[in-house]
Design an enzyme around this catalytic site. Structure first.
Site, PDB file in Angstrom:
ATOM      1  CG  HIS A  91      -1.843   1.252   1.461  1.00 36.79           C
ATOM      2  ND1 HIS A  91      -1.710   2.535   2.421  1.00 36.79           N
ATOM      3  CD2 HIS A  91      -2.718   1.902   0.698  1.00 36.79           C
ATOM      4  CE1 HIS A  91      -2.073   3.263   2.270  1.00 36.79           C
ATOM      5  NE2 HIS A  91      -2.745   2.906   1.092  1.00 36.79           N
ATOM      6  CB  SER A  92       0.233   4.455   0.453  1.00 42.11           C
ATOM      7  OG  SER A  92       0.921   6.038   0.514  1.00 42.11           O
ATOM      8  CG  PHE A  93       6.585   4.007   1.609  1.00 49.52           C
ATOM      9  CD1 PHE A  93       7.647   5.156   1.239  1.00 49.52           C
ATOM     10  CD2 PHE A  93       6.834   3.972   3.042  1.00 49.52           C
ATOM     11  CE1 PHE A  93       8.891   4.508   1.488  1.00 49.52           C
ATOM     12  CE2 PHE A  93       8.030   2.613   3.174  1.00 49.52           C
ATOM     13  CZ  PHE A  93       9.200   3.406   2.391  1.00 49.52           C
TER      14      PHE A  93
END
Length: 247
Positions: A91-93
């Protein structure tokens, strides 16, 4: 549980049995960020969730890290556990790390799920650049006058930047790393899951990744934001399980 890697203590959780799955959290998160997903997948897979260095219970990086260092320690983490082939959900980073890991070590990543992933440089408006240059000018003034910089960070910085603390130099570096050139190098079959209301990593990120990752499919969750996997957990778990268990 902890692993000692390059002088750092890396915390991780493990549960279940079967094909290994690695969960990689976003900025400011931890191994608990994927807890509803972890608890669902452990009935079908051997699931691992790690704390990136600087987050959760893992040690803080000793230097000015970028995505390369985070991908490298993730690779070493898997090697130390004897995992030669793994499904990755990020997720994301964590998506930044997964992109680089998948591109540089295609033999290791079997299937990839990128959830509201970061990794591209967003389109910038004139208002954004005005804010950035104003911040840099004021930071010089505050430093010269010996004023408290925290007041400046609270006014100009994003939530992640304000809360990054000692990791701010790392945050500044990683958000400016453009990983678009690595997307065509990803060999793993890839599922992209996005919330159409995401303002942190906009939906066009997902569309670019679907186009440039050779074997990718984008699924959009209507009415959800940056944490689409938490806002629509049951559907997320169903899609991911079907994807990982399929051909």
């Amino acid at each position: 549980m902890f692993l000692r890697i390059d002088g750092l203590d890396i915390f991780y959780k493990k549960a279940g049995s079967g094909k290994p799955v690695l969960l990689l959290h976003g900025w400011g998160g931890s191994s608990d960020s994927f807890l509803p997903v972890f608890n669902s997948l452990r009935f079908r897979f051997e699931v691992y969730a790690m704390d990136f260095p600087g987050f959760g219970r893992s040690s803080t990086p000793p230097s000015f890290w970028g995505i390369e260092e985070y991908a490298d320690i993730t690779y070493k983490f898997l090697n130390m556990l004897g995992i030669n082939r793994v499904h990755v959900i990020a997720h994301s980073f964590g998506g930044r790390v997964a992109i680089l890991l998948s591109a540089l070590h295609p033999e290791m990543v079997e299937k990839l799920v990128l959830v509201n992933s970061a990794g591209l440089i967003p389109k910038r408006s004139l208002k954004y650049y005005f804010k950035v240059y104003s911040f840099k000018l004021l930071r010089r003034v505050y430093t010269f006058l010996g004023k408290d910089l925290e007041k400046l960070y609270k006014r100009f910085g994003s939530k992640d930047y304000r809360e990054a603390g000692e990791l701010r130099p790392i945050f500044k570096r990683v958000v400016n790393q453009d990983l678009r050139g690595y997307l065509p190098l990803i060999k793993a079959k890839t599922l992209l899951i996005w919330g159409d209301q995401d303002r942190d990593t906009p939906i066009y990120f997902g569309k670019v990744m679907e186009k440039e990752i050779p074997n990718a499919k984008l699924v959009v969750f209507k009415g959800t934001g940056h944490f689409s996997y938490l806002e629509n957990t049951s559907e997320f778990n169903r899609l991911v399980s079907e994807f990982l268990e399929g051909d």
